[in-house]
Design a protein around this motif. Structure first.
Motif, mmCIF file in Angstrom:
data_model
loop_
_atom_site.group_PDB
_atom_site.id
_atom_site.type_symbol
_atom_site.label_atom_id
_atom_site.label_comp_id
_atom_site.label_asym_id
_atom_site.label_seq_id
_atom_site.Cartn_x
_atom_site.Cartn_y
_atom_site.Cartn_z
ATOM 1 N N SER A 1 -10.435 -6.338 -2.614
ATOM 2 C CA SER A 1 -10.006 -5.108 -3.269
ATOM 3 C C SER A 1 -10.868 -4.811 -4.486
ATOM 4 O O SER A 1 -11.204 -3.670 -4.768
ATOM 5 C CB SER A 1 -8.543 -5.235 -3.684
ATOM 6 O OG SER A 1 -8.133 -4.080 -4.357
ATOM 7 N N ASN B 1 -7.151 -1.403 -3.752
ATOM 8 C CA ASN B 1 -5.746 -1.456 -3.346
ATOM 9 C C ASN B 1 -4.868 -0.731 -4.363
ATOM 10 O O ASN B 1 -4.788 -1.140 -5.529
ATOM 11 C CB ASN B 1 -5.307 -2.922 -3.198
ATOM 12 C CG ASN B 1 -3.952 -3.027 -2.540
ATOM 13 O OD1 ASN B 1 -2.963 -2.550 -3.076
ATOM 14 N ND2 ASN B 1 -3.923 -3.646 -1.374
ATOM 15 N N CYS C 1 0.822 -1.221 0.000
ATOM 16 C CA CYS C 1 0.000 0.000 0.000
ATOM 17 C C CYS C 1 0.850 1.263 0.000
ATOM 18 O O CYS C 1 0.398 2.332 0.417
ATOM 19 C CB CYS C 1 -1.010 -0.005 1.146
ATOM 20 S SG CYS C 1 -2.168 -1.376 1.018
#
Ligand SMILES: [Zn+2]
Length: 233
Positions: A160, A127, A92
């Motif tokens: 995600s 994500n 991330c």
């Protein structure tokens, strides 16, 4: 998409576990049909659970080791031995790295492995690493680059992918993974601590639900959905 002894399939994934979630059943199928499979991970997968910048605790080291070990076991259970890790890159946070560095990492693996088919993330995901991986693969696969595969597909990561405000990933290629479902689940269970009870998407029921949903679109019991983004014939 077709798998045989001449198939060289490269998966470029952001984090360890994306390869199983996105295409684990298809990888098992490809290997059963004689394909060579390689997996490249561009980052690790646990640092997002810790306060930003605080990665020197024993707990971090423990979780990091568990994820790495889980990945090795998952890939071994699928029969994949060609694996490239970059466990130093924090998850991330791919947006803090010049894209060109990630692109060159991917190009290095492409030039070594010479894939005929490449799988990677689709760009419509929560994500940010998944989105950046897609962009990096797109750059690494410019037609002027050497050994660019002729078939490139994107996959979806449950969680995600289905937590986006705009769920616009639309697969146009489906792989029947009904006979390889046990292998996918077995590989997934190697990732200790990643599952939570349904309706969390990364539960056994969540994974089965999306496979049946994709299967319903094409008359299969269980399918993994892909989007063909380039095919050169
Ligand atoms: Zn991921």
């Amino acid at each position: 998409m077709y798998f045989d002894e001449d198939t060289r399939l490269l998966v470029v994934a952001a984090h360890p576990d994306d390869e199983v979630l996105g295409c684990g059943g298809t990888l098992a199928r490809a290997i059963a049909q004689g394909a060579q499979v390689a997996v490249q991970f561009l980052g690790e997968g646990v640092s997002v659970r810790f306060p930003y910048g605080q990665y020197d605790s024993e707990e971090f080291k423990k979780q990091s080791a568990v994820r790495l070990e889980g990945a090795k076991m998952a890939l071994a259970s699928l029969g994949i031995t060609d694996v490239t890790f970059n466990h130093e890159r924090k998850c991330c946070q791919f947006d803090t790295v010049p894209l060109t560095i990630i692109v060159k990492e991917i190009q290095t693996v492409i030039e070594r492995f010479k894939p005929t088919i490449l799988f990677t993330h689709n760009p419509v995901e929560v994500n940010i690493d998944h989105c950046i991986t897609y962009k990096a693969v797109e750059n690494a696969c410019r037609p002027t680059c050497p050994f660019v595969p002729k078939e490139i597909y994107t996959f979806e990561i449950v969680c995600s992918g289905n937590w986006t405000f705009d769920a616009s990933f639309k697969p146009n290629t489906y792989v029947d993974v009904s006979k390889f479902w046990d292998k996918k689940l077995k590989a997934w269970h190697c990732y200790e601590g990643e599952a939570r009870p349904f309706p969390f998407p990364r539960s056994d029921m969540g994974l089965e639900t999306i496979s049946r949903y994709r299967g319903m679109a094409c008359g299969l019991e269980k399918a993994e959905g892909f989007k063909l983004v380039r095919h050169v014939i």
